[in-house]
Structures are given as C-alpha cells and as structure tokens.
Motif scaffolding. Structure first.
Motif, mmCIF file in Angstrom:
data_model
loop_
_atom_site.group_PDB
_atom_site.id
_atom_site.type_symbol
_atom_site.label_atom_id
_atom_site.label_comp_id
_atom_site.label_asym_id
_atom_site.label_seq_id
_atom_site.Cartn_x
_atom_site.Cartn_y
_atom_site.Cartn_z
ATOM 1 N N GLN A 18 0.835 -1.205 0.000
ATOM 2 C CA GLN A 18 0.000 0.000 0.000
ATOM 3 C C GLN A 18 0.878 1.268 0.000
ATOM 4 O OE1 GLN A 18 -1.770 0.813 3.835
ATOM 5 N NE2 GLN A 18 -3.802 1.138 2.885
ATOM 6 N N ILE A 19 1.922 1.262 0.830
ATOM 7 C CA ILE A 19 2.834 2.419 0.884
ATOM 8 C C ILE A 19 3.488 2.634 -0.482
ATOM 9 C CG2 ILE A 19 5.028 3.246 1.845
ATOM 10 C CD1 ILE A 19 4.202 1.846 4.498
ATOM 11 N N LEU A 25 8.289 5.054 0.363
ATOM 12 C CA LEU A 25 9.499 4.243 0.276
ATOM 13 C C LEU A 25 9.511 3.160 1.349
ATOM 14 C CD1 LEU A 25 12.205 7.025 -0.315
ATOM 15 C CD2 LEU A 25 10.763 5.831 -1.988
ATOM 16 N N VAL A 26 9.850 1.941 0.937
ATOM 17 C CA VAL A 26 9.918 0.807 1.858
ATOM 18 C C VAL A 26 11.266 0.108 1.689
ATOM 19 C CG1 VAL A 26 8.908 -1.412 2.506
ATOM 20 C CG2 VAL A 26 7.409 0.431 1.671
ATOM 21 N N ALA A 27 12.025 -0.009 2.784
ATOM 22 C CA ALA A 27 13.252 -0.817 2.733
ATOM 23 C C ALA A 27 12.870 -2.269 2.945
ATOM 24 C CB ALA A 27 14.235 -0.355 3.799
ATOM 25 N N PHE A 28 13.488 -3.159 2.180
ATOM 26 C CA PHE A 28 13.147 -4.585 2.276
ATOM 27 C C PHE A 28 14.403 -5.429 2.054
ATOM 28 C CE2 PHE A 28 13.322 -5.658 -2.273
ATOM 29 C CZ PHE A 28 13.259 -4.403 -2.852
ATOM 30 N N ASN A 127 10.595 -11.397 -2.719
ATOM 31 C CA ASN A 127 9.722 -12.004 -3.708
ATOM 32 C C ASN A 127 8.241 -11.853 -3.351
ATOM 33 O OD1 ASN A 127 9.035 -14.294 -5.760
ATOM 34 N ND2 ASN A 127 11.199 -13.722 -5.960
ATOM 35 N N ALA A 128 7.929 -12.091 -2.089
ATOM 36 C CA ALA A 128 6.533 -11.958 -1.643
ATOM 37 C C ALA A 128 6.068 -10.510 -1.783
ATOM 38 C CB ALA A 128 6.396 -12.425 -0.196
ATOM 39 N N LEU A 129 6.938 -9.563 -1.428
ATOM 40 C CA LEU A 129 6.565 -8.145 -1.555
ATOM 41 C C LEU A 129 6.321 -7.779 -3.012
ATOM 42 C CD1 LEU A 129 6.173 -5.278 -0.430
ATOM 43 C CD2 LEU A 129 8.643 -4.944 -0.673
ATOM 44 N N LEU A 130 7.204 -8.221 -3.909
ATOM 45 C CA LEU A 130 7.054 -7.886 -5.327
ATOM 46 C C LEU A 130 5.771 -8.482 -5.900
ATOM 47 C CD1 LEU A 130 10.771 -8.326 -6.420
ATOM 48 C CD2 LEU A 130 9.455 -6.185 -6.461
ATOM 49 N N ARG A 131 5.433 -9.687 -5.468
ATOM 50 C CA ARG A 131 4.189 -10.295 -5.964
ATOM 51 C C ARG A 131 2.972 -9.554 -5.427
ATOM 52 N NH1 ARG A 131 4.241 -15.308 -3.945
ATOM 53 N NH2 ARG A 131 6.473 -15.400 -3.549
ATOM 54 N N ARG A 132 3.032 -9.176 -4.124
ATOM 55 C CA ARG A 132 1.899 -8.457 -3.539
ATOM 56 C C ARG A 132 1.738 -7.080 -4.203
ATOM 57 N NH1 ARG A 132 -0.827 -9.638 1.398
ATOM 58 N NH2 ARG A 132 0.370 -11.540 1.089
ATOM 59 N N PHE A 133 2.859 -6.393 -4.397
ATOM 60 C CA PHE A 133 2.815 -5.052 -5.003
ATOM 61 C C PHE A 133 2.420 -5.139 -6.475
ATOM 62 C CE2 PHE A 133 5.365 -1.642 -7.191
ATOM 63 C CZ PHE A 133 4.521 -0.600 -6.839
ATOM 64 N N ASN A 134 2.872 -6.209 -7.119
ATOM 65 C CA ASN A 134 2.512 -6.435 -8.516
ATOM 66 C C ASN A 134 2.958 -5.311 -9.442
ATOM 67 O OD1 ASN A 134 1.426 -7.938 -10.598
ATOM 68 N ND2 ASN A 134 -0.628 -7.054 -10.373
ATOM 69 N N GLY A 135 4.207 -4.862 -9.260
ATOM 70 C CA GLY A 135 4.756 -3.809 -10.112
ATOM 71 C C GLY A 135 6.262 -3.742 -9.938
ATOM 72 N N PRO A 136 6.938 -2.936 -10.777
ATOM 73 C CA PRO A 136 8.394 -2.837 -10.729
ATOM 74 C C PRO A 136 8.872 -1.943 -9.575
ATOM 75 C CG PRO A 136 7.530 -1.362 -12.393
ATOM 76 C CD PRO A 136 6.337 -2.072 -11.814
ATOM 77 N N ARG A 163 13.386 9.119 7.373
ATOM 78 C CA ARG A 163 13.467 9.579 5.978
ATOM 79 C C ARG A 163 12.657 8.710 5.037
ATOM 80 N NH1 ARG A 163 18.061 12.893 5.794
ATOM 81 N NH2 ARG A 163 18.059 12.783 3.525
ATOM 82 N N ILE A 164 12.197 7.550 5.511
ATOM 83 C CA ILE A 164 11.422 6.632 4.659
ATOM 84 C C ILE A 164 10.187 6.157 5.423
ATOM 85 C CG2 ILE A 164 13.515 5.903 3.455
ATOM 86 C CD1 ILE A 164 13.525 3.338 5.004
ATOM 87 N N GLU A 165 9.175 5.656 4.709
ATOM 88 C CA GLU A 165 7.914 5.298 5.350
ATOM 89 C C GLU A 165 8.016 4.020 6.173
ATOM 90 O OE1 GLU A 165 8.024 6.851 2.545
ATOM 91 O OE2 GLU A 165 6.561 8.469 2.762
#
Ligand code: AMP
Ligand code: MG
Length: 314
Positions: A18-19, A25-28, A127-136, A163-165
């Motif tokens: 969602q962020i 910005l999300v660090a992962f 990988n899970a974050l990228l699939r959930r976000f569904n974007g680059p 400095r980041i969310e």
C-alpha cells in the motif's frame, strides 16, 4: 516522518505494498543487501529515493521484478539474457538490457539511458513483496550515500529512520554483497562484480566477459547516445534570456516556457527533470536556458546532470 517497522506476514506485505502504491518508500531485505524500494513508475517516489540516500548524482537504479516474464515487459530480451536468467534467476545477478519503449518507468530510474538494469531477487521476503505489489520496484541499497550497505533492518533504521515510510524486517541478508551486474546491450560485459562469481557466468556463457573499468554507466558500452544530452544547447544559471533561448525555470520566475518546480521544491524538480528536458528539446530552441538551482540536497544531483548536458558534445 515516523518510519514503520513491518513484519514479513500478510499484514506487513499489505501495508508495504500500500505504501509503495502511494509513492512511499519501503526498505526490504534481498539476498544481497537491504534495498530502498520505491515504485519505479512514479517520478516522485524515485526522486525521493535519491533524496533519502543523499545521493549527489542520478546514477541509474536497479529495477526489481517478481519473475522473468515480468522482466520481459521492460527490456528487449536476447538469447544470452535467456541463458543467464534461466540459470541464475531468481538470484544476485542484474542484467542490463535495452529498455523497451513506453514501459511507463520513470526516466529517473535509468538516468534517462536507453538501457535498464533489472533483476529477480531470490529472497522470499523480497519475492513476496514484489508479488503483492505487482509492479516494478526501483531499489538501490538502503543506506545513506557513501555509507556501508545494510544487511540487517537495524542497519537500515540507523541510516534512514525518519526519511522513509517503512522497513520490512526480514532478518539478516544471506549474501551481504551487491548483485553482480552484467551488461548485455552489447558484448557481454561485467559492469560490477558482486554476489554471483564471474566464473559461474563465464561458464554458463562459455566465453569470457569484458570488464568495464569506470563506475560511470554513462560511459559503459552501448550507453553513449543522443539520450546523453538534448540537441539544443544548454546554458546554466540563467537569470536573463536571449532571443535564441527558451527558459526552463525553477522557482518563482515569470516568463519560463516550462518550470521544474514553480514553488522551488527540489524533489518535484528532480521528478520533472528528464521529462521537461525532453519536452523543451522537442520545441526546437537553439538553447535551453535554465534558472539557477540551489546546490544542496537533490539540487546537487540535478546540477550534476545539467552540467553533463551542458558539456561540449563528443
Ligand atoms: P545501487 O544503486 O547501489 O544498487 O547500484 C546500481 C548499480 O547499477 C550502479 O553501479 C549503476 O551504475 C548500475 N546500473 C544501473 N543501471 C545501469 C545501466 N542502465 N547501465 C549500466 N549500469 C547500470
Ligand atoms: Mg549502494
């Protein structure tokens, strides 16, 4: 800004995604180091990555995607790319390939180059974050510019808290080295050594890699192009305007053809920089005169880029 600490569970992935969708910005964690992620299609989000890191230059960022199929939407695929990706993706290998047209990616991600650095990370949380976000997701290492790359969530909060969310806490990273970058827009070239040994890549390709010595991707093979500078001349720090000039303004200047940020906001100016340069250039002026831009924060990266655009052409 309060930086949220998120856990790698359903609620955490939902919140992180969602962020990102809102331009935050999300660090992962990835298997190499923690990445500082932003939506690669969102100019303001990408500008904020440079701002949060305090980077003095708009060097191109690596785009992270969930799969090889997704990667093919953004770059022109080749047999060599296919061979390397089929063996080493997901994993700590970044491929630099020709950027397709109309991908919707922010030009800040590629520093306006005609190529894109892309990879599919192996870390299950990434990988899970990228699939959930569904974007680059554009993501350089999640550390202030010039500091050591972070391999734990606590390293990220020390450097970037406020400095980041959010920080998605996925424990310690396995590899602890950046991804190996191979340029495939031309002859296969090692652009940066990293977590995947060069010997493994050479064995897979059955050939030796050329080695690119400068760390300036603008000088990498296949990168010199008309994208490097507008066809109009560029005059910096303009406070007046000649007959053969059009003004690209910054701040409260009256007569500008376009304005990077009428309110003098450096993040907005960074987000607009390449778009406005292209649009002004298309209007065909002999010279684009550019208002002074303060040399602090993102202004340093903007000025660095403008000085390159203003430099004599090769
Ligand atoms: P970092 O942002 O610290 O993860 O580093 C990204 C690296 O990728 C930098 O060394 C960039 O120079 C390199 N890079 C990204 N995109 C490209 C590109 N299109 N061509 C060449 N190098 C690139
Ligand atoms: Mg880095």
């Amino acid at each position: 800004m309060d930086t949220e600490r998120l856990l790698p569970d359903d609620a955490g992935y939902d919140r992180a995604s969602q962020i990102l969708h809102k331009g935050g910005l999300v660090a992962f964690p990835t298997e190499t180091v923690y990445g500082l992620g932003g939506d690669a299609r969102n100019d303001m989000a990408v500008a904020r990555i440079f701002e949060a890191k305090g980077r003095p230059r708009f060097n191109p960022l690596i785009v992270h995607v969930d799969s090889l199929e997704t990667a093919k939407r953004y770059v022109t695929w080749t047999d060599t790319a296919d061979r390397l990706a089929s063996i080493f993706w997901p994993g700590p290998l970044t491929l630099v390939l020709p950027l397709k047209d109309d991908t919707g990616l922010s030009p800040l991600v590629t520093a306006d180059l005609p190529t894109l650095a892309i990879r599919v990370p192996e870390h299950p949380v990434a990988n899970a974050l990228l699939r959930r976000f569904n974007g680059p997701v554009a993501a350089p290492s999640a550390n202030p510019s010039g500091k050591i790359s972070p391999t734990k969530a606590d390293h990220v909060s020390k450097g970037l808290s406020g400095r980041i969310e959010a920080i998605l806490d996925g424990g310690a990273c396995g590899v602890g080295l950046e991804s190996t970058i191979v340029g495939l827009a031309d002859t296969p070239t090692l652009l940066r050594p990293g977590g995947l040994p060069i010997e493994a890549i050479e064995a897979a390709l059955d050939t030796t890699l050329e080695v690119h010595k400068s760390d300036d991707p603008l000088s990498a093979p296949g990168q010199m192009s008309s994208h490097y500078a507008p066809s109009a001349g560029i005059r910096l720090n303009a406070t007046d305007l000649a007959d053969n000039e059009m003004l690209l303004g910054f701040g409260a200047v009256g007569e500008a053809t376009m304005n990077l940020s009428p309110s003098g906001d450096l993040t907005e100016a960074a987000a607009n920089l390449f778009h406005h340069l292209h649009m002004m250039d298309a209007l065909g002026p002999e010279v684009i005169a550019i208002s002074p831009i303060p040399d602090r924060g993102l202004g340093r990266a903007i000025n660095d880029r403008l000085r390159r655009a203003a430099a004599p052409r090769p």
